[in-house]
Design an enzyme around this catalytic site. Structure first.
Site, PDB file in Angstrom:
ATOM      1  N   CYS A   1      45.018 -77.042 -40.123  1.00  0.00           N
ATOM      2  CA  CYS A   1      44.458 -75.754 -39.713  1.00  0.00           C
ATOM      3  C   CYS A   1      44.248 -75.721 -38.198  1.00  0.00           C
ATOM      4  O   CYS A   1      43.548 -76.576 -37.641  1.00  0.00           O
ATOM      5  CB  CYS A   1      43.129 -75.487 -40.421  1.00  0.00           C
ATOM      6  SG  CYS A   1      42.364 -73.926 -39.943  1.00  0.00           S
TER       7      CYS A   1
ATOM      8  N   ARG B   1      50.988 -66.103 -46.833  1.00  0.00           N
ATOM      9  CA  ARG B   1      50.937 -64.663 -46.547  1.00  0.00           C
ATOM     10  C   ARG B   1      51.810 -63.826 -47.480  1.00  0.00           C
ATOM     11  O   ARG B   1      51.459 -62.687 -47.798  1.00  0.00           O
ATOM     12  CB  ARG B   1      51.320 -64.408 -45.090  1.00  0.00           C
ATOM     13  CG  ARG B   1      50.255 -64.871 -44.097  1.00  0.00           C
ATOM     14  CD  ARG B   1      50.739 -64.702 -42.661  1.00  0.00           C
ATOM     15  NE  ARG B   1      51.974 -65.417 -42.439  1.00  0.00           N
ATOM     16  CZ  ARG B   1      53.058 -64.901 -41.855  1.00  0.00           C
ATOM     17  NH1 ARG B   1      53.043 -63.648 -41.442  1.00  0.00           N
ATOM     18  NH2 ARG B   1      54.152 -65.619 -41.682  1.00  0.00           N
TER      19      ARG B   1
ATOM     20  N   GLU C   1      39.904 -73.729 -48.112  1.00  0.00           N
ATOM     21  CA  GLU C   1      39.305 -74.954 -47.587  1.00  0.00           C
ATOM     22  C   GLU C   1      37.776 -74.897 -47.706  1.00  0.00           C
ATOM     23  O   GLU C   1      37.139 -73.919 -47.335  1.00  0.00           O
ATOM     24  CB  GLU C   1      39.673 -75.133 -46.114  1.00  0.00           C
ATOM     25  CG  GLU C   1      39.022 -76.346 -45.479  1.00  0.00           C
ATOM     26  CD  GLU C   1      39.137 -76.349 -43.956  1.00  0.00           C
ATOM     27  OE1 GLU C   1      39.084 -77.442 -43.364  1.00  0.00           O
ATOM     28  OE2 GLU C   1      39.268 -75.261 -43.365  1.00  0.00           O
TER      29      GLU C   1
ATOM     30  N   ASN D   1      56.039 -75.238 -46.263  1.00  0.00           N
ATOM     31  CA  ASN D   1      55.152 -74.094 -46.050  1.00  0.00           C
ATOM     32  C   ASN D   1      55.534 -73.408 -44.738  1.00  0.00           C
ATOM     33  O   ASN D   1      56.089 -74.028 -43.845  1.00  0.00           O
ATOM     34  CB  ASN D   1      53.696 -74.586 -46.010  1.00  0.00           C
ATOM     35  CG  ASN D   1      52.693 -73.479 -45.801  1.00  0.00           C
ATOM     36  OD1 ASN D   1      51.781 -73.613 -44.998  1.00  0.00           O
ATOM     37  ND2 ASN D   1      52.846 -72.372 -46.508  1.00  0.00           N
TER      38      ASN D   1
ATOM     39  N   PRO E   1      46.474 -72.671 -49.574  1.00  0.00           N
ATOM     40  CA  PRO E   1      45.056 -72.381 -49.329  1.00  0.00           C
ATOM     41  C   PRO E   1      44.886 -71.345 -48.220  1.00  0.00           C
ATOM     42  O   PRO E   1      45.475 -71.480 -47.147  1.00  0.00           O
ATOM     43  CB  PRO E   1      44.497 -73.747 -48.897  1.00  0.00           C
ATOM     44  CG  PRO E   1      45.668 -74.492 -48.345  1.00  0.00           C
ATOM     45  CD  PRO E   1      46.852 -74.037 -49.134  1.00  0.00           C
ATOM     46  N   MET E   2      44.089 -70.314 -48.492  1.00  0.00           N
ATOM     47  CA  MET E   2      43.798 -69.282 -47.496  1.00  0.00           C
ATOM     48  C   MET E   2      42.328 -68.906 -47.585  1.00  0.00           C
ATOM     49  O   MET E   2      41.830 -68.582 -48.666  1.00  0.00           O
ATOM     50  CB  MET E   2      44.661 -68.030 -47.739  1.00  0.00           C
ATOM     51  CG  MET E   2      46.136 -68.220 -47.475  1.00  0.00           C
ATOM     52  SD  MET E   2      47.077 -66.716 -47.851  1.00  0.00           S
ATOM     53  CE  MET E   2      47.164 -66.847 -49.649  1.00  0.00           C
ATOM     54  N   VAL E   3      41.635 -68.966 -46.452  1.00  0.00           N
ATOM     55  CA  VAL E   3      40.226 -68.613 -46.401  1.00  0.00           C
ATOM     56  C   VAL E   3      40.049 -67.155 -46.805  1.00  0.00           C
ATOM     57  O   VAL E   3      40.820 -66.283 -46.405  1.00  0.00           O
ATOM     58  CB  VAL E   3      39.665 -68.851 -44.977  1.00  0.00           C
ATOM     59  CG1 VAL E   3      38.253 -68.309 -44.849  1.00  0.00           C
ATOM     60  CG2 VAL E   3      39.678 -70.337 -44.665  1.00  0.00           C
TER      61      VAL E   3
END
Length: 564
Positions: A109, A235, A36, A207, A11-13
């Site tokens: 996070c 990334r 998220e 991760n 998950p990446m904003v």
């Protein structure tokens, strides 16, 4: 669901919206996590089956898209939830239970906005709350539940928390190999992940290995070093999603075009798309495409860099009518529908009680700017705004006239400009044009401002919006002229005159072409004539101006210098 031997998009904003998730699946991901999404936001949403895009959308009460999914990722998309409360978490998760493969709780996070809300890494220090949240979800849902954590300061603390989490009955544990204080430049602790994985019976998803993963073969090496059941990449995929391909990496510009196609097909917010393309192009941002990307203010402009503007236009055209029909027919509890009403003078107006919220938009966009740009692109006269002022309550209500149709937000606002922005939003919704509203770039937190501070913040936001609108309008006019006259080396100059002054001549020579105009021009779309000595003349539309004086131009000798 089996969480073993899986390749997972983390998950990446701003990154893990539908277009990137679908691209990751195309390239080889087994599971994809959405960015998220906070429980508070989800509890303000309504589920809508979007027949225009073929998606299921969760829309907040102010019209913001919170989450979008489609059949292509059915059984493979994991919904990551930001929460600090067991019952609220369960309520939010139940909303999406039938549309996602699993629920994951963000407990790792380290960002300030998560910590301040008691979410993310703040939960690492509250094992009892962790237990309550996960137990409530496991017992209350019919789909798998997982959570994602970071390492605690000591191995013993991390192992103790991992054991407690395992005891709640979750299906897998995502583990980032850095502590809350460590960042991407710090080495990932693969050895500590391995110890945790060896002491748990549930699958561990490793991760944090993007620094050491440069090609597909490195993924297996990372999994072996961590002893994990599966690998989750963030990334490395953000920079090059084709890292997921067994067949090897693809050229970055091919990846960008594939991403943009999904962004167009699923009506992506331009700011999210721009951010994702910037990450893909990161080492080439100083090249001409990179500089053009940084200057782009809309999804169409981004698409134009990669020669996909025509595809964008065709998609917008095919979606526009269907969007309009859908939005006019929706009857949603808590979201008032757009209605056609009659004003006191008998004229009809599309009306919706809607308030403009500046936080829903990026720093360089607003509904007025988007509508103006759309009008320029389609060669319509610029929108015209009229504003009513209530002296008793000192509030404003705006009405917009665009293409001979009126639009209005019946919500009164203490800011004149915000009232106009709300009305522009109504117009965009009726026309089926994306208003580029942000989805989940930053979770919404209630501001802790006094009335005086809030007034000042609103005024500053209004001033920024007005400045940005002026800049964009100038840029759009110039960009449209340059697109219409691809042969033109510099933008034509017109001399403004009043109706009583002598007729003024002006012309600007552009290579073998002379731009001429012999009619008055105000806010309406006029025609200009471009003379080509070889092929004769042809008529092109002149960009309409939103405000300003009357312009007059007349035929001039090509050899005569231009009037300034």
């Amino acid at each position: 669901m089996d969480y073993r031997d899986k390749l997972v998009l983390a998950p990446m904003v701003r990154v893990c919206t539908l277009p990137m998730r679908l691209l990751a699946l195309d390239y080889g991901a087994d599971l994809v996590y959405c960015e998220e999404i906070i429980d508070f936001k989800m509890l303000r949403t309504k589920r809508i089956e979007n027949n225009v895009l073929g998606t299921v959308d969760f829309i907040t009460d102010d019209g913001t898209l919170a989450f979008r999914t489609c059949a292509k990722e059915k059984g493979k998309v994991v919904f990551q939830l930001g929460t600090a409360d067991p019952q609220r978490a369960l309520q939010a998760a139940k909303l999406v239970e039938k549309d996602v493969a699993a629920i994951d709780v963000n407990m790792g996070c380290p960002k300030e906005f998560s910590i301040r809300g008691g979410m993310g890494a703040a939960l690492l220090k509250q094992p009892q709350k962790v237990k309550e949240i996960l137990t409530a979800l496991v017992q209350g849902l019919s789909i798998p539940v997982t959570c994602k954590i970071r390492l605690l300061p000591t191995l013993e603390e991390t192992l103790s928390l991992a054991k407690l989490i395992e005891g709640t009955g979750i299906s897998a544990l995502g583990l980032h190999g850095r502590t809350q204080r460590e960042r991407n430049q710090h080495q990932n602790h693969n050895d500590l992940i391995k110890v945790i994985a060896q002491n748990l019976t549930i699958p561990v998803i490793a991760n944090g290995g993007s620094r050491e993963i440069k090609r597909f073969e490195d993924i297996a090496k990372f999994r072996d070093e961590t002893g994990a059941s599966s690998v989750m990449l963030a990334r490395a995929v953000q920079w090059n999603p084709s890292i997921l391909r067994r067949e090897g990496l693809l050229p970055i510009h091919s990846i960008i075009k594939a991403y943009l196609k999904y962004a167009i097909d699923y009506d992506s917010v331009s700011m999210n798309a721009k951010y994702c393309v910037q990450q893909l192009l990161r080492e080439e941002l100083e090249t001409p495409p990179g500089k053009a990307l940084l200057a782009a203010g809309s999804l169409r402009q981004i698409c134009d860099i990669w020669r996909m503007a025509e595809y964008y236009d065709e998609a917008q055209l095919s979606q526009s009518k269907a969007k309009t029909d859908l939005k006019r027919s929706l009857e949603i509890d808590g979201i008032e529908c757009i209605k056609k009403k009659k004003l006191e003078d008998g004229t009809e107006v599309y009306d919706l009680e809607l308030k403009y919220n500046r936080r829903n938009y990026g720093p360089k966009t607003s509904p007025k700017m988007i509508l103006y740009q759309w009008a320029m692109l389609h060669k319509f006269p610029a929108p015209k705004y009229s504003v009513e002022f209530d002296k008793e309550f000192k509030t404003y209500c705006a009405t917009l006239t665009f293409n001979d149709v009126k639009y209005r937000s019946s919500a009164w606002d203490k800011s004149k400009k915000f009232a106009e922005q709300a009305t522009a939003t109504v117009c965009l919704q009726v026309l089926g044009i994306s208003d580029d509203r942000l989805s989940n770039s930053v979770p919404e937190l209630p501001p802790n401002l006094s009335p005086g501070q809030q007034d000042l913040a609103d005024k500053q936001s209004e001033e920024r919006t007005e400045t940005e609108s002026t800049k964009l309008q100038s840029a759009v006019v110039e960009d449209t002229l340059m697109n219409q006259h691809s042969h033109v080396e510099s933008v034509n100059r017109h001399t403004p005159v009043n109706s009583n002054s002598p007729k003024t001549t002006c012309a600007q020579k552009h290579g073998d072409f002379v731009h001429e105009q012999s009619v008055d021009m105000t806010c309406d779309t006029d025609q200009c004539v471009t003379i080509d000595s070889n092929s004769g003349s042809r008529t092109l539309p002149l960009v309409p101006m939103s405000v300003g004086p009357t312009y007059k131009c007349s035929v001039t000798d090509p050899n005569q210098p231009s009037a300034s």
